[in-house]
Scaffold this motif. Sequence first.
Motif, PDB file in Angstrom:
ATOM      1  N   VAL A  20      45.771  36.890 -13.974  1.00 27.14           N
ATOM      2  CA  VAL A  20      46.529  37.137 -12.742  1.00 27.14           C
ATOM      3  C   VAL A  20      46.445  35.936 -11.809  1.00 27.14           C
ATOM      4  O   VAL A  20      47.446  35.536 -11.197  1.00 27.14           O
ATOM      5  CB  VAL A  20      46.016  38.411 -12.040  1.00 27.14           C
ATOM      6  N   LEU A  21      45.255  35.332 -11.697  1.00 26.12           N
ATOM      7  CA  LEU A  21      45.090  34.154 -10.837  1.00 26.12           C
ATOM      8  C   LEU A  21      46.004  33.019 -11.304  1.00 26.12           C
ATOM      9  O   LEU A  21      46.656  32.357 -10.484  1.00 26.12           O
ATOM     10  CB  LEU A  21      43.632  33.688 -10.857  1.00 26.12           C
ATOM     11  N   PHE A  22      46.045  32.810 -12.595  1.00 23.90           N
ATOM     12  CA  PHE A  22      46.884  31.742 -13.144  1.00 23.90           C
ATOM     13  C   PHE A  22      48.362  32.015 -12.894  1.00 23.90           C
ATOM     14  O   PHE A  22      49.113  31.119 -12.507  1.00 23.90           O
ATOM     15  CB  PHE A  22      46.615  31.592 -14.639  1.00 23.90           C
ATOM     16  N   THR A  23      48.785  33.261 -13.110  1.00 22.38           N
ATOM     17  CA  THR A  23      50.199  33.610 -12.930  1.00 22.38           C
ATOM     18  C   THR A  23      50.614  33.474 -11.472  1.00 22.38           C
ATOM     19  O   THR A  23      51.696  32.937 -11.167  1.00 22.38           O
ATOM     20  CB  THR A  23      50.461  35.040 -13.423  1.00 22.38           C
ATOM     21  N   LEU A  24      49.778  33.948 -10.560  1.00 20.19           N
ATOM     22  CA  LEU A  24      50.078  33.810  -9.131  1.00 20.19           C
ATOM     23  C   LEU A  24      50.122  32.338  -8.733  1.00 20.19           C
ATOM     24  O   LEU A  24      50.979  31.913  -7.950  1.00 20.19           O
ATOM     25  CB  LEU A  24      49.038  34.557  -8.299  1.00 20.19           C
ATOM     26  N   GLY A  25      49.185  31.567  -9.283  1.00 19.06           N
ATOM     27  CA  GLY A  25      49.184  30.144  -8.996  1.00 19.06           C
ATOM     28  C   GLY A  25      50.451  29.464  -9.468  1.00 19.06           C
ATOM     29  O   GLY A  25      51.028  28.626  -8.764  1.00 19.06           O
ATOM     30  N   ALA A  26      50.914  29.838 -10.672  1.00 23.81           N
ATOM     31  CA  ALA A  26      52.140  29.250 -11.215  1.00 23.81           C
ATOM     32  C   ALA A  26      53.359  29.606 -10.374  1.00 23.81           C
ATOM     33  O   ALA A  26      54.330  28.841 -10.318  1.00 23.81           O
ATOM     34  CB  ALA A  26      52.339  29.710 -12.658  1.00 23.81           C
ATOM     35  N   LEU A  27      53.313  30.765  -9.711  1.00 28.83           N
ATOM     36  CA  LEU A  27      54.436  31.172  -8.862  1.00 28.83           C
ATOM     37  C   LEU A  27      54.569  30.283  -7.631  1.00 28.83           C
ATOM     38  O   LEU A  27      55.676  30.017  -7.156  1.00 28.83           O
ATOM     39  CB  LEU A  27      54.259  32.630  -8.412  1.00 28.83           C
ATOM     40  N   PHE A  28      53.436  29.812  -7.116  1.00 31.18           N
ATOM     41  CA  PHE A  28      53.448  29.120  -5.823  1.00 31.18           C
ATOM     42  C   PHE A  28      53.391  27.602  -5.921  1.00 31.18           C
ATOM     43  O   PHE A  28      53.620  26.914  -4.930  1.00 31.18           O
ATOM     44  CB  PHE A  28      52.289  29.621  -4.952  1.00 31.18           C
ATOM     45  N   VAL A  29      53.069  27.061  -7.111  1.00 30.80           N
ATOM     46  CA  VAL A  29      52.997  25.602  -7.217  1.00 30.80           C
ATOM     47  C   VAL A  29      54.395  25.006  -7.207  1.00 30.80           C
ATOM     48  O   VAL A  29      55.387  25.682  -7.472  1.00 30.80           O
ATOM     49  CB  VAL A  29      52.249  25.165  -8.503  1.00 30.80           C
ATOM     50  N   THR A  30      54.454  23.718  -6.904  1.00 32.36           N
ATOM     51  CA  THR A  30      55.716  22.977  -6.887  1.00 32.36           C
ATOM     52  C   THR A  30      55.959  22.320  -8.231  1.00 32.36           C
ATOM     53  O   THR A  30      55.024  21.810  -8.850  1.00 32.36           O
ATOM     54  CB  THR A  30      55.675  21.899  -5.791  1.00 32.36           C
ATOM     55  N   GLU A  31      57.197  22.344  -8.693  1.00 31.75           N
ATOM     56  CA  GLU A  31      57.532  21.637  -9.928  1.00 31.75           C
ATOM     57  C   GLU A  31      57.261  20.148  -9.731  1.00 31.75           C
ATOM     58  O   GLU A  31      57.427  19.600  -8.635  1.00 31.75           O
ATOM     59  CB  GLU A  31      58.999  21.863 -10.272  1.00 31.75           C
TER      60      GLU A  31
END
Length: 315
Positions: A210-221
């Motif tokens: 879950v931490l990884f998925t949430l992180g992937a949602l908020f990072v910039t390409e």
Amino acid sequence: MPARGLSLAAPASAEFEVKIIPNVILSCIMAATGGLMFGYDIGISGGVTSMNDFLKEFFPTVYHTKHKESNYCKYDNQWLQLFTSSLYLAGLIATFFASYTTRNLGRKPTMLIAGFFFIVGVIFNGAAKNLAMLIVGRIILGCGIGFANQAVPLFLSEIAPTDIRGGLNILFQLNVTIGILFANMINYGTSKIHPWGWRLSLSVAGIPAVLFTLGALFVTETPNSLIERGHLEEGKKVLKKIRGTENVDPEFNEILKASHIAHRVKHPFRNLLLRRNRPQLVIAILLQIFQQFAGINAIVFYAPVVFITLGFKQQ
């Protein structure tokens, strides 16, 4: 095919105007939790396969063999080995698909795909009612690892400032080892919980998932990915944002130049076999071979099983 983005990071020797932005550091930390998930999945299997409750549920023949006086071939069961190895076989296959998504869709979407696989795999494993469900869960987790291992190191190398790129890149490997340690600590505690301790061990993987998925949602390409896919203005805008300065032309031109060179490469695998690339290819292959010959993977995967087979007591 290998992701061409690997060649897009600016050389470490290049000097660009850069400010260390907290958001960049946070993005790297969040993305590196993919390594935490990888490490946890590596470390958890050995402890779980040594738990009596787990063996009685899915491998009763191994459970009965385990309690014989002889230590010979107590864990000689192909399905049990498939439980461990299916994760890595799936990861190997998935990484080829991940190279395509990383190159054509971007680093962020690939990490989101990995996060989806992680969460679904954890659900299958934690709720497993039969062996098929257990193996399917491990295969899905392996797909997540294949996608994460393809995208995360690339994301870290491209978004990190050149001055601290090495330190941020190592976060992935650091999280792998932390994940292994975390998994063994969880197994130590859950081995005392009967009869569902193994289920808890497999389910706790949901935390890094879950931490990884949430992180992937908020990072910039990454700007490298945007430029590689032709979004030059957006790539330059992102580059200004993550570098904390308007003066990004030197780095932007460097990335653009690398992108043009990468797009001219039509047959990456064939190029690996060219004479000028053979020394690097041989070194890369031998490093992986000698790592396996060292035997550390067997210890990491099966340490609890090895100790129990040698006569150590189990709760």
